[in-house]
Motif scaffolding. Structure first.
Motif, PDB file in Angstrom:
ATOM      1  N   TRP A  76       0.832  -1.205   0.000  1.00 28.78           N
ATOM      2  CA  TRP A  76       0.000   0.000   0.000  1.00 28.78           C
ATOM      3  C   TRP A  76       0.866   1.255   0.000  1.00 28.78           C
ATOM      4  O   TRP A  76       0.446   2.302  -0.478  1.00 28.78           O
ATOM      5  N   ASN A  77       2.074   1.147   0.547  1.00 33.83           N
ATOM      6  CA  ASN A  77       2.958   2.307   0.620  1.00 33.83           C
ATOM      7  C   ASN A  77       3.946   2.365  -0.551  1.00 33.83           C
ATOM      8  O   ASN A  77       4.889   3.132  -0.530  1.00 33.83           O
ATOM      9  N   ILE A  78       3.700   1.500  -1.553  1.00 33.71           N
ATOM     10  CA  ILE A  78       4.536   1.491  -2.757  1.00 33.71           C
ATOM     11  C   ILE A  78       3.611   1.535  -3.974  1.00 33.71           C
ATOM     12  O   ILE A  78       2.885   0.587  -4.250  1.00 33.71           O
ATOM     13  N   GLY A  79       3.626   2.655  -4.704  1.00 33.84           N
ATOM     14  CA  GLY A  79       2.851   2.748  -5.934  1.00 33.84           C
ATOM     15  C   GLY A  79       3.521   1.963  -7.040  1.00 33.84           C
ATOM     16  O   GLY A  79       4.746   1.830  -7.078  1.00 33.84           O
ATOM     17  N   TYR A  80       2.728   1.430  -7.975  1.00 35.56           N
ATOM     18  CA  TYR A  80       3.269   0.556  -9.012  1.00 35.56           C
ATOM     19  C   TYR A  80       2.646   0.938 -10.352  1.00 35.56           C
ATOM     20  O   TYR A  80       1.420   0.925 -10.508  1.00 35.56           O
ATOM     21  N   VAL A  81       3.489   1.294 -11.319  1.00 34.94           N
ATOM     22  CA  VAL A  81       3.016   1.676 -12.655  1.00 34.94           C
ATOM     23  C   VAL A  81       3.592   0.690 -13.663  1.00 34.94           C
ATOM     24  O   VAL A  81       4.810   0.539 -13.763  1.00 34.94           O
TER      25      VAL A  81
END
Length: 351
Positions: A76-81
């Motif tokens: 949740w504390n790591i965005g992923y694109v």
């Protein structure tokens, strides 16, 4: 902020994807991972959010083993694109952006304001686009939504896995500019995987060039171009499209010989002839001094390519211009620097 210590990944079939990898990702920097297919760059990135587990070694975030974090909270504390964008096709744009904040129990009012803020940030009109489905947006617009979805819950870390490689060149170049501008504003810690050296040079604060599961050179764009450690790095950099696409911070002057403090200028401790630049006490650009007279001159964004910088020099006729990252003065670039760099590249092509 993110630390890899002696990290190795060996798969059950005996393939070793990473071999004793050690490096740090600094807080607030964009680190570009690049290298040939199969070099281990995507494996490295996926280890940060535990999509892949190391066989040996330790990965830390804020000096804490990532295995000690609750895996859901970690992610949740790591965005992923992703390259594939992977928006949910049955959801509207606002519903796609809201996925993680809703899991984290954000209040509806706060979430709605966050969606508007992020859409404005990437040039999408909320009134026009919030209720649309992904299929109603262009590829570039969908990728913008993918980026802000990763930012929605305000994570500390963003992982970007070749996010622009499927786009047409015009959309890709525009999104690269958007990411540079966005990063100056949000100052997240970003790990960006790409196979395109131009993209890495344009975006990376530092670049990690990998080969066969090992780090060959981890350096600033400037040092990577000007001081390659071996022929592999030289060859990899040499595949760039054109030296005109080199970012200004690759060849800018960093020594500070052409920069004085505002205090020095106001105290009269500066030359009275020639041109130099001023740095304020907070590190920001303080303008230029030309033959003793203080002037405001155009700034070069650190990611601006030489082609655009030359156009600015020709328009304004100054001998040198300040190079800034965000609002900080990080160096200077002269017209002569550009000419000498392009000349050196021409000689290399003739050899």
């Amino acid at each position: 902020m993110i630390t890899f210590k002696d990290v190795t990944k060996t798969y059950p079939d005996g393939t070793t994807a990473l071999k004793d990898v050690n490096f740090d990702v600094r807080e607030g920097e964009l680190l570009a991972l690049i290298g040939p297919s199969g070099c281990g760059k995507t494996t490295t990135m996926k280890m940060i959010n535990r999509l892949i587990e190391p066989t040996e070694g330790l990965i830390e975030i804020h000096n804490k083993d990532i295995k000690e974090y609750n895996i859901h909270e970690l992610r949740w504390n790591i965005g992923y694109v992703l390259q594939e964008i992977a928006l949910f096709p049955h959801m509207t744009i606002e519903e796609n952006i809201a996925v993680v904040p809703e899991m984290k129990k954000w209040k509806k009012k706060d979430l709605s304001a966050r969606i508007d803020e992020l859409m404005h940030m990437v040039g999408l009109d909320p009134d026009k686009h919030r209720k649309r489905k992904p299929s109603e947006l262009s590829g570039g617009q969908q990728q913008r939504v993918g980026v802000i979805r990763a930012l929605a819950a305000d994570p500390e870390i963003i992982l970007m896995d070749e996010p622009f490689s499927a786009l047409d060149p015009i959309s890709r170049e525009q999104l690269q500019k958007d990411i540079r501008s966005l990063q100056q504003e949000i100052k997240k810690t970003i790990v960006f995987v790409t196979h395109d050296m131009d993209e890495a040079l344009a975006l990376g604060d530092r670049i990690c060039l990998m080969k066969e599961g090992e780090i060959v050179q981890l350096d600033t764009p400037q040092n990577l171009v000007l001081n390659p450690v071996n022929s592999f790095v030289e060859d990899f950099i040499g595949s760039r499209k054109t030296p005109w696409q080199t970012a200004v911070d690759v060849i800018m002057e960093q020594s500070g010989d052409a920069v004085y403090s505002v205090d020095d200028y106001e105290s009269g401790r500066v030359p009275t002839h020639g041109m130099f630049h001023l740095r304020k006490s907070d590190g920001t650009n303080g303008g230029a001094v030309i033959d003793g007279r203080r002037e405001v001159v155009p700034e070069l964004d650190n990611g601006m390519v030489l082609k655009d910088a030359v156009a600015l020099f020709e328009k304004h006729k100054y001998d040198s211009l300040p190079v800034v990252r965000g609002n900080k003065l990080i160096g200077t670039l002269s017209y002569k620097d550009i000419v000498l760099f392009l000349k050196s590249q021409s000689k290399e092509e003739e050899v």
